[in-house]
Design a protein around this motif. Structure first.
Motif, PDB file in Angstrom:
ATOM      1  N   ASN A 158       0.826  -1.193   0.000  1.00 49.03           N
ATOM      2  CA  ASN A 158       0.000   0.000   0.000  1.00 49.03           C
ATOM      3  C   ASN A 158       0.870   1.257   0.000  1.00 49.03           C
ATOM      4  OD1 ASN A 158       0.831   0.445   2.689  1.00 49.03           O
ATOM      5  ND2 ASN A 158      -0.873  -0.743   3.498  1.00 49.03           N
ATOM      6  N   VAL A 159       0.220   2.402  -0.044  1.00 48.96           N
ATOM      7  CA  VAL A 159       0.958   3.658  -0.157  1.00 48.96           C
ATOM      8  C   VAL A 159       1.886   3.867   1.031  1.00 48.96           C
ATOM      9  CG1 VAL A 159       0.716   6.180  -0.199  1.00 48.96           C
ATOM     10  CG2 VAL A 159      -0.750   4.755  -1.659  1.00 48.96           C
ATOM     11  N   ASP A 160       1.400   3.596   2.243  1.00 49.08           N
ATOM     12  CA  ASP A 160       2.246   3.759   3.424  1.00 49.08           C
ATOM     13  C   ASP A 160       3.494   2.879   3.346  1.00 49.08           C
ATOM     14  OD1 ASP A 160       1.084   5.729   4.964  1.00 49.08           O
ATOM     15  OD2 ASP A 160      -0.316   4.363   5.938  1.00 49.08           O
ATOM     16  N   THR A 161       3.294   1.619   2.931  1.00 52.19           N
ATOM     17  CA  THR A 161       4.422   0.694   2.826  1.00 52.19           C
ATOM     18  C   THR A 161       5.453   1.212   1.838  1.00 52.19           C
ATOM     19  OG1 THR A 161       3.026  -1.209   3.355  1.00 52.19           O
ATOM     20  CG2 THR A 161       5.086  -1.664   2.210  1.00 52.19           C
ATOM     21  N   ARG A 162       4.994   1.699   0.709  1.00 48.55           N
ATOM     22  CA  ARG A 162       5.920   2.151  -0.335  1.00 48.55           C
ATOM     23  C   ARG A 162       6.688   3.407   0.089  1.00 48.55           C
ATOM     24  NH1 ARG A 162       3.216   0.600  -6.140  1.00 48.55           N
ATOM     25  NH2 ARG A 162       1.959  -1.155  -5.404  1.00 48.55           N
ATOM     26  N   ILE A 163       5.956   4.385   0.603  1.00 50.39           N
ATOM     27  CA  ILE A 163       6.625   5.615   1.037  1.00 50.39           C
ATOM     28  C   ILE A 163       7.552   5.324   2.215  1.00 50.39           C
ATOM     29  CG2 ILE A 163       6.259   7.920   2.013  1.00 50.39           C
ATOM     30  CD1 ILE A 163       3.669   8.076   0.401  1.00 50.39           C
ATOM     31  N   GLY A 164       7.157   4.353   3.037  1.00 54.40           N
ATOM     32  CA  GLY A 164       7.988   3.978   4.176  1.00 54.40           C
ATOM     33  C   GLY A 164       9.357   3.473   3.778  1.00 54.40           C
ATOM     34  N   GLN A 165       9.487   2.914   2.573  1.00 53.14           N
ATOM     35  CA  GLN A 165      10.791   2.460   2.104  1.00 53.14           C
ATOM     36  C   GLN A 165      11.744   3.639   1.872  1.00 53.14           C
ATOM     37  OE1 GLN A 165      11.622  -0.877   1.784  1.00 53.14           O
ATOM     38  NE2 GLN A 165       9.628  -1.134   2.774  1.00 53.14           N
ATOM     39  N   VAL A 166      11.179   4.813   1.591  1.00 50.34           N
ATOM     40  CA  VAL A 166      12.003   6.019   1.424  1.00 50.34           C
ATOM     41  C   VAL A 166      12.330   6.629   2.783  1.00 50.34           C
ATOM     42  CG1 VAL A 166      12.113   8.338   0.406  1.00 50.34           C
ATOM     43  CG2 VAL A 166      11.022   6.458  -0.855  1.00 50.34           C
ATOM     44  N   THR A 167      11.318   6.777   3.624  1.00 52.42           N
ATOM     45  CA  THR A 167      11.559   7.418   4.922  1.00 52.42           C
ATOM     46  C   THR A 167      12.488   6.583   5.805  1.00 52.42           C
ATOM     47  OG1 THR A 167       9.496   6.447   5.770  1.00 52.42           O
ATOM     48  CG2 THR A 167       9.377   8.669   4.873  1.00 52.42           C
ATOM     49  N   SER A 168      12.490   5.262   5.582  1.00 55.29           N
ATOM     50  CA  SER A 168      13.385   4.399   6.357  1.00 55.29           C
ATOM     51  C   SER A 168      14.799   4.357   5.796  1.00 55.29           C
ATOM     52  CB  SER A 168      12.834   2.975   6.392  1.00 55.29           C
ATOM     53  OG  SER A 168      12.899   2.366   5.104  1.00 55.29           O
ATOM     54  N   GLY A 169      14.976   4.897   4.597  1.00 54.55           N
ATOM     55  CA  GLY A 169      16.297   4.909   3.972  1.00 54.55           C
ATOM     56  C   GLY A 169      16.605   3.673   3.153  1.00 54.55           C
ATOM     57  N   LYS A 170      15.643   2.738   3.038  1.00 50.86           N
ATOM     58  CA  LYS A 170      15.898   1.526   2.254  1.00 50.86           C
ATOM     59  C   LYS A 170      15.900   1.824   0.755  1.00 50.86           C
ATOM     60  CE  LYS A 170      13.949  -1.553   5.753  1.00 50.86           C
ATOM     61  NZ  LYS A 170      12.841  -2.474   6.088  1.00 50.86           N
ATOM     62  N   LEU A 171      15.119   2.796   0.348  1.00 52.35           N
ATOM     63  CA  LEU A 171      15.099   3.233  -1.048  1.00 52.35           C
ATOM     64  C   LEU A 171      15.318   4.737  -1.096  1.00 52.35           C
ATOM     65  CD1 LEU A 171      11.989   1.280  -2.441  1.00 52.35           C
ATOM     66  CD2 LEU A 171      14.402   0.688  -2.738  1.00 52.35           C
ATOM     67  N   ASP A 172      15.794   5.198  -2.245  1.00 52.62           N
ATOM     68  CA  ASP A 172      15.998   6.631  -2.418  1.00 52.62           C
ATOM     69  C   ASP A 172      14.741   7.336  -2.923  1.00 52.62           C
ATOM     70  OD1 ASP A 172      18.956   6.888  -1.872  1.00 52.62           O
ATOM     71  OD2 ASP A 172      18.974   5.357  -3.441  1.00 52.62           O
ATOM     72  N   ALA A 173      13.874   6.593  -3.593  1.00 52.25           N
ATOM     73  CA  ALA A 173      12.651   7.189  -4.129  1.00 52.25           C
ATOM     74  C   ALA A 173      11.676   6.078  -4.503  1.00 52.25           C
ATOM     75  CB  ALA A 173      12.958   8.044  -5.365  1.00 52.25           C
ATOM     76  N   VAL A 174      10.415   6.439  -4.610  1.00 55.77           N
ATOM     77  CA  VAL A 174       9.395   5.533  -5.144  1.00 55.77           C
ATOM     78  C   VAL A 174       8.580   6.305  -6.179  1.00 55.77           C
ATOM     79  CG1 VAL A 174       9.203   4.014  -3.141  1.00 55.77           C
ATOM     80  CG2 VAL A 174       7.811   6.094  -3.242  1.00 55.77           C
ATOM     81  N   VAL A 175       7.993   5.561  -7.117  1.00 59.22           N
ATOM     82  CA  VAL A 175       7.139   6.148  -8.139  1.00 59.22           C
ATOM     83  C   VAL A 175       5.720   5.667  -7.889  1.00 59.22           C
ATOM     84  CG1 VAL A 175       6.817   6.552 -10.604  1.00 59.22           C
ATOM     85  CG2 VAL A 175       9.076   5.932  -9.737  1.00 59.22           C
ATOM     86  N   LEU A 176       4.789   6.605  -7.807  1.00 63.56           N
ATOM     87  CA  LEU A 176       3.387   6.307  -7.528  1.00 63.56           C
ATOM     88  C   LEU A 176       2.502   7.133  -8.455  1.00 63.56           C
ATOM     89  CD1 LEU A 176       3.660   6.656  -3.645  1.00 63.56           C
ATOM     90  CD2 LEU A 176       3.381   4.500  -4.857  1.00 63.56           C
ATOM     91  N   ALA A 177       1.223   6.749  -8.534  1.00 61.67           N
ATOM     92  CA  ALA A 177       0.259   7.563  -9.271  1.00 61.67           C
ATOM     93  C   ALA A 177      -0.078   8.802  -8.453  1.00 61.67           C
ATOM     94  CB  ALA A 177      -0.996   6.753  -9.555  1.00 61.67           C
ATOM     95  N   ARG A 178       0.014   9.957  -9.070  1.00 61.46           N
ATOM     96  CA  ARG A 178      -0.298  11.205  -8.366  1.00 61.46           C
ATOM     97  C   ARG A 178      -1.742  11.220  -7.867  1.00 61.46           C
ATOM     98  NH1 ARG A 178       1.507  16.516  -7.823  1.00 61.46           N
ATOM     99  NH2 ARG A 178      -0.217  17.908  -7.323  1.00 61.46           N
ATOM    100  N   GLY A 190      -3.738   8.898  -6.675  1.00 63.87           N
ATOM    101  CA  GLY A 190      -3.955   8.233  -5.407  1.00 63.87           C
ATOM    102  C   GLY A 190      -3.432   9.054  -4.242  1.00 63.87           C
ATOM    103  N   LEU A 191      -2.255   9.658  -4.411  1.00 63.54           N
ATOM    104  CA  LEU A 191      -1.692  10.490  -3.361  1.00 63.54           C
ATOM    105  C   LEU A 191      -2.591  11.698  -3.090  1.00 63.54           C
ATOM    106  CD1 LEU A 191       2.003  10.328  -4.564  1.00 63.54           C
ATOM    107  CD2 LEU A 191       1.107   9.289  -2.470  1.00 63.54           C
ATOM    108  N   ALA A 192      -3.133  12.290  -4.155  1.00 66.42           N
ATOM    109  CA  ALA A 192      -4.013  13.440  -3.986  1.00 66.42           C
ATOM    110  C   ALA A 192      -5.279  13.046  -3.231  1.00 66.42           C
ATOM    111  CB  ALA A 192      -4.364  14.029  -5.351  1.00 66.42           C
ATOM    112  N   ARG A 193      -5.860  11.904  -3.580  1.00 67.46           N
ATOM    113  CA  ARG A 193      -7.092  11.473  -2.905  1.00 67.46           C
ATOM    114  C   ARG A 193      -6.851  11.152  -1.438  1.00 67.46           C
ATOM    115  NH1 ARG A 193      -8.122   8.256  -8.142  1.00 67.46           N
ATOM    116  NH2 ARG A 193      -9.489   9.648  -9.316  1.00 67.46           N
ATOM    117  N   LEU A 194      -5.644  10.727  -1.106  1.00 73.51           N
ATOM    118  CA  LEU A 194      -5.301  10.437   0.283  1.00 73.51           C
ATOM    119  C   LEU A 194      -4.846  11.680   1.051  1.00 73.51           C
ATOM    120  CD1 LEU A 194      -3.347   7.080  -0.155  1.00 73.51           C
ATOM    121  CD2 LEU A 194      -5.547   7.376   1.022  1.00 73.51           C
TER     122      LEU A 194
END
Length: 323
Positions: A147-167, A169-173
Motif C-alpha cells: 500500500n501507499v504507506d508501505t511504499r513511502i515507508g521504504q524512502v523514509t526508512s532509507g531503504k530506497l531513495d525514491a518511489v514512483v506512484l500515481a499522483r 492516489g496520493l491526492a485522494r489520500l
C-alpha cells in the motif's frame, strides 16, 4: 429507498476512493450508501502483479460480489479494469478524472533528474520501469508491492531513495504535499485510464445504471479513457504491460477533439514505439484503433512479445512486498 452497498477493496486508498464515490452518490441521488470491503487476489498475494496475470487481479472478486448480489455498486481504479467487457456488468459511470501523471517521492526533496547515479527507485510497474530505463539516468529500479504507506515507508526508512506512484492516489489520500516531482508525460506516459475511477453495477439494474450515469459520469473523462483503453486492447496488452497512453480533450478548429499519445516498450526500455494522433471527440474508439494500428505497423507487437513475466531490469528488494 434501500441503502446501496458499495463494494470496495480493503486498502486505505481503495476505501478512500470508494468513500468519495459513495458520498457523491448520496449527495447527487439522495440514496444512502454503505461500504462493503471485498478481498481481491491482488490484495492477498505478495507476488509481482505480472506473475499473477496482471489483468483483473484487483477486479474479479468485486465483479463476483456484484453478480452474486452481495453489493450493488463496485468502485475500481479504472486502470485495473480488463479491456474486455464482462457479462452482466455495466460501466455505469466514469467520474471526472484526477491528475493522471506519475509522481516521485524521493529523499531530501530530490527530483528524478537530481537522484545520484545508482539510486534505488521502487516501482512494481513494468510500464514505469521501461520508460524510466529509457531515460538513461543510471538509477537502479527495485521491485515494490504494497500500500501507499508501505511504499513511502521504504524512502523514509532509507531503504530506497525514491518511489514512483500515481499522483491521483496520493491526492485522494491528502498526501500530494509529499510529492517531490510530478513526472512530465513526455518522460513517462501514464497507464491507460490512470487517475480515473470506474463505477460498475449489474447490467440488469437499468434504473441504477441510468441514475449513476446521470449523477457521476464525466463525458470528457469517459471519451479520453475509452480512447486510451482501445489502444491497449488493440495491442492485445494487459494492464501490467509496458504500455502507456494519455488522451486529452482539446479545442480544435471545428470544436472539441481528442489528442492521444501512446508508447509501447520492450521491458528493458531499449526499444519503443511512441506515436500520437488526434481525431473527433465523438469517436474515441475509432481514434484509439487508428493509433494502435499505426503502432503495430511500426513494430509495437514485436516489442511487447520480447517481454516476459520476469522483468530482467526489476530487481526485488527485501521487505518491499507488504500489503
Amino acid at each position: 429507498m434501500s441503502t446501496l452497498r458499495v463494494g470496495t477493496r480493503a486498502s486505505e486508498l481503495a476505501r478512500t476512493q470508494s468513500g468519495l464515490i459513495a458520498d457523491a452518490i448520496t449527495a447527487r441521488t439522495g440514496r444512502e450508501t454503505v461500504l462493503v470491503p471485498v478481498s481481491t487476489e491482488g490484495d492477498v498475494s505478495t507476488a509481482p502483479l505480472a506473475s499473477l496475470g496482471g489483468t483483473g487481479v484487483f477486479v474479479s472478486a468485486l465483479r463476483d460480489a456484484l453478480l452474486a448480489g452481495e453489493v450493488d455498486v463496485a468502485v475500481h481504479s479504472l486502470k485495473d479494469l480488463p479491456t474486455a467487457a464482462a457479462d452482466g456488468i455495466a460501466l455505469a459511470a466514469v467520474p471526472e478524472r484526477e491528475d493522471p501523471r506519475d509522481a516521485i517521492i524521493a529523499r531530501d526533496g530530490l527530483t528524478l533528474g537530481e537522484l545520484p547515479v545508482g539510486s534505488k527507485v521502487g516501482t512494481g510497474s513494468p510500464r514505469r520501469v521501461a520508460q524510466l530505463e529509457a531515460l538513461g539516468l543510471g538509477i537502479e529500479l527495485v521491485g515494490l508491492r504494497g500500500n501507499v504507506d508501505t511504499r513511502i515507508g521504504q524512502v523514509t526508512s532509507g531503504k530506497l531513495d525514491a518511489v514512483v506512484l500515481a499522483r491521483a492516489g496520493l491526492a485522494r489520500l491528502g498526501r500530494a504535499g509529499e510529492i517531490t516531482e510530478t513526472i512530465d508525460p513526455i518522460q513517462v506516459l501514464p497507464a491507460p485510464g490512470q487517475g480515473a475511477l470506474a463505477i460498475e453495477c449489474r447490467a440488469s439494474d437499468t434504473e441504477l445504471v441510468a441514475a449513476l450515469a446521470a449523477a457521476l459520469d464525466d463525458p470528457h473523462t469517459r471519451a479520453a479513457v475509452e480512447c486510451e483503453r482501445m489502444v491497449l486492447a488493440e495491442l492485445e496488452a494487459g494492464c501490467s504491460a509496458p504500455v502507456g497512453a494519455l488522451a486529452e480533450v482539446v479545442e480544435g478548429e471545428d470544436g472539441a477533439e481528442l489528442w492521444i499519445r501512446a508508447v509501447a516498450s520492450s521491458l528493458d526500455g531499449a526499444l519503443s514505439v511512441r506515436l500520437s494522433a488526434s481525431g473527433p471527440y465523438d469517436d474515441p474508439i475509432g481514434l484509439g484503433r487508428k493509433l494502435a494500428a499505426e503502432m503495430i505497423a511500426d513494430g509495437a507487437h514485436t516489442l511487447l512479445d520480447r517481454g516476459t513475466l520476469d522483468n530482467p531490469v526489476l530487481h526485488p528488494h527485501p521487505n518491499t512486498s507488504g500489503k
